[in-house]
Scaffold this active site. Structure first.
Site, short mmCIF file in Angstrom:
data_model
loop_
_atom_site.label_atom_id
_atom_site.label_comp_id
_atom_site.label_asym_id
_atom_site.label_seq_id
_atom_site.Cartn_x
_atom_site.Cartn_y
_atom_site.Cartn_z
N LYS A 66 0.85 -1.18 0.00
CA LYS A 66 0.00 0.00 0.00
C LYS A 66 0.89 1.24 0.00
O LYS A 66 1.76 1.38 0.85
CB LYS A 66 -0.90 0.03 1.25
N HIS A 67 0.66 2.14 -0.94
CA HIS A 67 1.39 3.40 -1.02
C HIS A 67 2.90 3.20 -0.98
O HIS A 67 3.63 3.85 -0.23
CB HIS A 67 0.92 4.34 0.09
N ASN A 232 12.26 6.27 7.37
CA ASN A 232 12.85 5.28 8.26
C ASN A 232 11.90 4.09 8.41
O ASN A 232 10.69 4.25 8.36
CB ASN A 232 13.09 5.88 9.64
N HIS A 393 13.85 5.40 -0.76
CA HIS A 393 13.04 6.60 -0.97
C HIS A 393 12.61 6.69 -2.42
O HIS A 393 13.31 6.19 -3.30
CB HIS A 393 13.81 7.85 -0.57
#
Length: 393
Positions: A66-67, A232, A393
């Site tokens: 998810k996301h 993180n 990221h």
């Protein structure tokens, strides 16, 4: 096919949108539905995760995304009767394949966060796995292949619009990856580190230096999961599956608390008090999940007050007291914990211990490593300094 036009990007106002290859063909084929921009981000990140889990463990693997972060990840170990019940697959008449067990674990560990997920499977999707997927609220699935029975089951989902993607398992991306931010191109080498390397577990600064084979397997699962989790991040793993993932927090202690709370909820769902909740027969799966989550929480009165409990239960359940929950959580043991970077303070270890953590793998290198080691020794926790950071990221 070199490119695929998409309806829009992350948001409806972001047009035009597409995925494409600068050289060669796209390694994917859309078998059903119309996947969007975020669907493909989830699909391609989750596929890498399950492919690495399979390579590292030799077991079929599944992930629930998810996301662009995993809500769950697992390998295909058999399910106990308790897990079958809390994952709501105890009524399935057909035998659950190892891949189906991996999916049930990945989807079931954090059912609240997995709601509306994108699924990744390391192996050919079979009928049993497709049957489990069809029952859940989900946006799509990616796998290297599908049996004819599985395709028919999945095509019937969401009135025929369910997204089904087939990926070439032999596809190898360019070793240099790029992305743009604010019109500026970023370039870096892909993170190709092997997280099943035995050398990662050789630097053990704690007094307890014993890692069982199961513990090493679970730590490898944690580290691979973290490799594809927005940083993180920390990951709690037990018995071959992630049971708590804390993603995208600016503070590591907040990651540890968030993931620990999820691990506690997973464990609390297995308590007799929760498993014996007198749900009404016609309650929807999503409502049942939400009700359990609230019942376990400090806001339990929201589902137990008069006029409300009647909507979910045939009779009013007893309160699950804080003392009872604490006593049940204390019975959870042999949990493994991975971190995508070093723990800066011993407070992370204190919190992890409360959720049954006995094994830790983290990068090491904090100026307070001595305090972290001392806190591990306080509880007899075995900890390895991997020397590897896994920011994503």
């Amino acid at each position: 096919m070199k490119e695929l036009a998409l309806k829009y990007g992350c948001n409806p106002n972001q047009k035009p949108s597409r995925i494409y290859m600068e050289e060669g063909e796209l390694p994917i084929e859309v078998l059903n539905g119309r996947p969007g921009y975020i669907n493909f981000l989830d699909a391609l990140n989750s596929w890498q995760l399950v492919k690495e889990l399979k390579q590292a463990t030799g077991l079929p693997a599944a992930a629930s995304f998810k996301h662009v972060s995993p809500a769950g990840a697992a390998v295909g170990l058999p399910l106990s009767d308790t897990l079958k019940k809390i994952y709501f697959v105890d009524d399935i008449k057909m035998e659950l394949s190892p891949l189906a067990c991996a999916y049930a674990r990945a989807r079931g560990a954090d059912r609240m966060c997995s709601y509306g997920d994108f699924v990744a499977l390391s192996d050919t999707c079979d009928a049993a796995t497709a049957t489990l997927i069809k029952r859940e609220v989900s946006d799509g699935v990616i796998a290297p292949d599908y049996t004819p029975e599985a395709i028919e089951i999945l095509k019937a989902k969401r009135k025929g619009t369910y997204n089904v993607i087939k990926i070439n398992p032999n596809y190898v991306p360019d070793p240099i990856e790029r992305k743009q931010v604010f019109g500026i191109t970023f370039e870096q080498g892909r993170n190709e580190i092997r997280l099943d390397d035995p050398a990662l577990f050789e630097n053990i600064p704690t007094k307890n230096k014993t890692f069982t084979d199961d513990a090493k397997r679970d730590l490898i699962i944690a580290l691979i999961t973290l490799k594809y989790t927005q940083s993180n991040s920390v990951c709690y793993v037990k018995d071959g599956q992630a049971i708590g993932i804390g993603a995208g927090q600016q503070s590591r202690i907040h990651c540890t608390r968030l993931a620990g709370q999820k691990a506690d909820i997973w464990w609390l769902r297995q308590s007799p008090k929760v498993m014996n909740l007198p749900f009404k027969a016609d309650i929807r799966r999503a409502d049942r999940d939400n009700t359990i989550d609230v019942y376990i929480s400090d806001e339990y009165e929201d589902v137990l007050r008069d006029g409300t409990w009647q909507l979910f239960f045939t009779e009013k359940p007893e309160v699950f007291t804080a003392e009872e929950k604490k006593a049940w959580i204390a019975q959870n043991t042999k949990v493994a914990l991975g971190s995508d970077a070093f723990f800066p303070f011993g407070d992370n270890i204190e919190r992890a211990h409360k959720s049954g953590v006995e094994f830790i793998a983290q990068a090491g290198g904090s100026i307070r490593d001595d305090h972290v080691i001392m806190t591990c020794d306080k509880y007899g926790i075995a900890m390895a300094f991997t020397g590897v950071r896994l920011f994503h990221h």
